[in-house]
Design a protein around this motif. Structure first.
Motif, mmCIF file in Angstrom:
data_model
loop_
_atom_site.group_PDB
_atom_site.id
_atom_site.type_symbol
_atom_site.label_atom_id
_atom_site.label_comp_id
_atom_site.label_asym_id
_atom_site.label_seq_id
_atom_site.Cartn_x
_atom_site.Cartn_y
_atom_site.Cartn_z
ATOM 1 N N ASP A 1 15.989 -100.455 2.686
ATOM 2 C CA ASP A 1 17.045 -100.574 3.692
ATOM 3 C C ASP A 1 17.360 -99.205 4.291
ATOM 4 O O ASP A 1 17.859 -98.320 3.600
ATOM 5 C CB ASP A 1 18.295 -101.164 3.042
ATOM 6 N N ILE A 2 17.056 -99.045 5.581
ATOM 7 C CA ILE A 2 17.372 -97.804 6.285
ATOM 8 C C ILE A 2 18.377 -98.074 7.413
ATOM 9 O O ILE A 2 18.463 -97.305 8.366
ATOM 10 C CB ILE A 2 16.112 -97.098 6.839
ATOM 11 N N SER A 3 19.140 -99.142 7.279
ATOM 12 C CA SER A 3 20.040 -99.542 8.355
ATOM 13 C C SER A 3 21.160 -98.532 8.627
ATOM 14 O O SER A 3 21.769 -98.561 9.685
ATOM 15 C CB SER A 3 20.641 -100.921 8.078
ATOM 16 N N SER A 4 21.403 -97.613 7.704
ATOM 17 C CA SER A 4 22.451 -96.609 7.913
ATOM 18 C C SER A 4 21.899 -95.338 8.568
ATOM 19 O O SER A 4 22.561 -94.308 8.577
ATOM 20 C CB SER A 4 23.103 -96.239 6.574
ATOM 21 N N ILE A 5 20.727 -95.433 9.145
ATOM 22 C CA ILE A 5 19.990 -94.281 9.656
ATOM 23 C C ILE A 5 20.791 -93.381 10.598
ATOM 24 O O ILE A 5 20.589 -92.173 10.622
ATOM 25 C CB ILE A 5 18.672 -94.753 10.321
ATOM 26 N N LEU A 6 21.704 -93.932 11.378
ATOM 27 C CA LEU A 6 22.448 -93.116 12.329
ATOM 28 C C LEU A 6 23.879 -92.801 11.887
ATOM 29 O O LEU A 6 24.659 -92.254 12.661
ATOM 30 C CB LEU A 6 22.461 -93.778 13.708
ATOM 31 N N GLU A 7 24.204 -93.133 10.654
ATOM 32 C CA GLU A 7 25.528 -92.793 10.155
ATOM 33 C C GLU A 7 25.596 -91.299 9.841
ATOM 34 O O GLU A 7 24.567 -90.626 9.728
ATOM 35 C CB GLU A 7 25.848 -93.619 8.903
ATOM 36 N N ARG A 8 26.800 -90.803 9.684
ATOM 37 C CA ARG A 8 26.983 -89.373 9.407
ATOM 38 C C ARG A 8 26.229 -88.954 8.142
ATOM 39 O O ARG A 8 25.604 -87.905 8.090
ATOM 40 C CB ARG A 8 28.461 -89.046 9.264
ATOM 41 N N SER A 9 26.295 -89.764 7.099
ATOM 42 C CA SER A 9 25.581 -89.498 5.843
ATOM 43 C C SER A 9 24.708 -90.701 5.521
ATOM 44 O O SER A 9 25.057 -91.537 4.687
ATOM 45 C CB SER A 9 26.571 -89.253 4.703
ATOM 46 N N PRO A 10 23.551 -90.794 6.163
ATOM 47 C CA PRO A 10 22.706 -91.977 5.958
ATOM 48 C C PRO A 10 22.098 -92.001 4.563
ATOM 49 O O PRO A 10 21.991 -90.974 3.898
ATOM 50 C CB PRO A 10 21.619 -91.809 7.020
ATOM 51 N N SER A 11 21.723 -93.192 4.150
ATOM 52 C CA SER A 11 21.056 -93.341 2.861
ATOM 53 C C SER A 11 19.969 -94.390 2.989
ATOM 54 O O SER A 11 20.021 -95.250 3.859
ATOM 55 C CB SER A 11 22.059 -93.748 1.779
ATOM 56 N N MET A 12 18.989 -94.276 2.119
ATOM 57 C CA MET A 12 17.935 -95.273 2.057
ATOM 58 C C MET A 12 18.145 -96.029 0.754
ATOM 59 O O MET A 12 18.159 -95.426 -0.313
ATOM 60 C CB MET A 12 16.543 -94.622 2.083
ATOM 61 N N LYS A 13 18.359 -97.332 0.859
ATOM 62 C CA LYS A 13 18.583 -98.159 -0.322
ATOM 63 C C LYS A 13 17.304 -98.919 -0.625
ATOM 64 O O LYS A 13 16.689 -99.496 0.272
ATOM 65 C CB LYS A 13 19.739 -99.126 -0.081
ATOM 66 N N ILE A 14 16.944 -98.912 -1.886
ATOM 67 C CA ILE A 14 15.717 -99.586 -2.297
ATOM 68 C C ILE A 14 16.085 -100.762 -3.187
ATOM 69 O O ILE A 14 16.700 -100.596 -4.235
ATOM 70 C CB ILE A 14 14.766 -98.610 -3.017
ATOM 71 N N ASP A 15 15.708 -101.945 -2.740
ATOM 72 C CA ASP A 15 16.002 -103.180 -3.438
ATOM 73 C C ASP A 15 15.019 -103.373 -4.596
ATOM 74 O O ASP A 15 13.916 -102.821 -4.588
ATOM 75 C CB ASP A 15 15.870 -104.344 -2.441
ATOM 76 N N GLU A 16 15.394 -104.169 -5.566
ATOM 77 C CA GLU A 16 14.527 -104.442 -6.703
ATOM 78 C C GLU A 16 13.181 -105.038 -6.265
ATOM 79 O O GLU A 16 12.153 -104.783 -6.878
ATOM 80 C CB GLU A 16 15.222 -105.383 -7.692
ATOM 81 N N SER A 17 13.184 -105.795 -5.170
ATOM 82 C CA SER A 17 11.936 -106.401 -4.693
ATOM 83 C C SER A 17 10.902 -105.334 -4.340
ATOM 84 O O SER A 17 9.702 -105.561 -4.468
ATOM 85 C CB SER A 17 12.196 -107.298 -3.488
ATOM 86 N N PHE A 18 11.364 -104.153 -3.892
ATOM 87 C CA PHE A 18 10.438 -103.061 -3.598
ATOM 88 C C PHE A 18 9.669 -102.681 -4.852
ATOM 89 O O PHE A 18 8.456 -102.503 -4.826
ATOM 90 C CB PHE A 18 11.185 -101.833 -3.053
ATOM 91 N N PHE A 19 10.380 -102.527 -5.969
ATOM 92 C CA PHE A 19 9.739 -102.115 -7.218
ATOM 93 C C PHE A 19 8.793 -103.185 -7.739
ATOM 94 O O PHE A 19 7.735 -102.875 -8.285
ATOM 95 C CB PHE A 19 10.795 -101.744 -8.259
ATOM 96 N N ILE A 20 9.162 -104.438 -7.544
ATOM 97 C CA ILE A 20 8.278 -105.532 -7.958
ATOM 98 C C ILE A 20 6.991 -105.491 -7.137
ATOM 99 O O ILE A 20 5.891 -105.588 -7.676
ATOM 100 C CB ILE A 20 8.999 -106.890 -7.821
ATOM 101 N N ASN A 21 7.122 -105.317 -5.801
ATOM 102 C CA ASN A 21 5.945 -105.213 -4.945
ATOM 103 C C ASN A 21 5.120 -103.981 -5.279
ATOM 104 O O ASN A 21 3.895 -104.026 -5.285
ATOM 105 C CB ASN A 21 6.346 -105.176 -3.466
ATOM 106 N N PHE A 22 5.790 -102.881 -5.566
ATOM 107 C CA PHE A 22 5.092 -101.638 -5.905
ATOM 108 C C PHE A 22 4.292 -101.820 -7.187
ATOM 109 O O PHE A 22 3.132 -101.435 -7.264
ATOM 110 C CB PHE A 22 6.107 -100.498 -6.060
ATOM 111 N N ALA A 23 4.891 -102.428 -8.198
ATOM 112 C CA ALA A 23 4.204 -102.657 -9.471
ATOM 113 C C ALA A 23 3.015 -103.589 -9.294
ATOM 114 O O ALA A 23 1.986 -103.421 -9.952
ATOM 115 C CB ALA A 23 5.185 -103.229 -10.494
ATOM 116 N N SER A 24 3.125 -104.550 -8.383
ATOM 117 C CA SER A 24 2.032 -105.502 -8.185
ATOM 118 C C SER A 24 0.789 -104.822 -7.609
ATOM 119 O O SER A 24 -0.322 -105.305 -7.788
ATOM 120 C CB SER A 24 2.463 -106.666 -7.293
ATOM 121 N N ARG A 25 0.964 -103.685 -6.935
ATOM 122 C CA ARG A 25 -0.204 -102.946 -6.443
ATOM 123 C C ARG A 25 -1.105 -102.539 -7.583
ATOM 124 O O ARG A 25 -2.322 -102.560 -7.479
ATOM 125 C CB ARG A 25 0.222 -101.676 -5.696
ATOM 126 N N PHE A 26 -0.496 -102.169 -8.712
ATOM 127 C CA PHE A 26 -1.276 -101.737 -9.865
ATOM 128 C C PHE A 26 -1.859 -102.922 -10.613
ATOM 129 O O PHE A 26 -2.903 -102.804 -11.232
ATOM 130 C CB PHE A 26 -0.421 -100.870 -10.785
#
Length: 123
Positions: A76-101
């Motif tokens: 999630d990069i939806s806060s990209i234009l906020e004063r202090s933006p953050s990138m949030k990583i959902d658990e599904s990202f880690f599941i997809n990342f692990a499946s690569r291996f």
């Protein structure tokens, strides 16, 4: 006509830097090349490259598509234009990342050729 992306009351140069950093970070996190992301966004690879270098901008509608694409990967990069933006990583990202291996496991033994010791064939 394209609308440039900028947040209300902010520095356009700073916005371009935020977009540059977040696009590259999100793209590499999900394992997409510039070409793959460009195809999904319907823009050229060179436009992605310029944006990631901070040398160009992308239209607001393209940035919104990028936010939706990365969200589909669990980033999630939806806060990209906020004063202090953050990138949030959902658990599904880690599941997809692990499946690569899981799909391409590392070999348990690296084979470099013959298991026999080299012989001197000169004599």
């Amino acid at each position: 006509m394209h609308t440039e992306v900028k947040s209300q009351g902010s520095d356009p140069h700073l916005d371009a830097i935020k977009i540059s950093v977040f696009l590259r970070a999100a793209r590499t996190a999900v394992g997409l090349t510039q070409v793959e992301l460009a195809l999904q966004l319907g823009i050229s690879q060179s436009a992605i490259a310029r944006c990631e270098r901070g040398a160009g901008t992308i239209p607001a509608n393209v940035l919104l598509r990028a936010i939706r694409i990365f969200s589909g990967y669990g980033v999630d990069i939806s806060s990209i234009l906020e004063r202090s933006p953050s990138m949030k990583i959902d658990e599904s990202f880690f599941i997809n990342f692990a499946s690569r291996f899981d799909e391409d496991p590392l070999p348990s033994k690296v084979v470099t050729g013959s298991d026999e010791a080299p012989t001197d064939e000169s004599g």
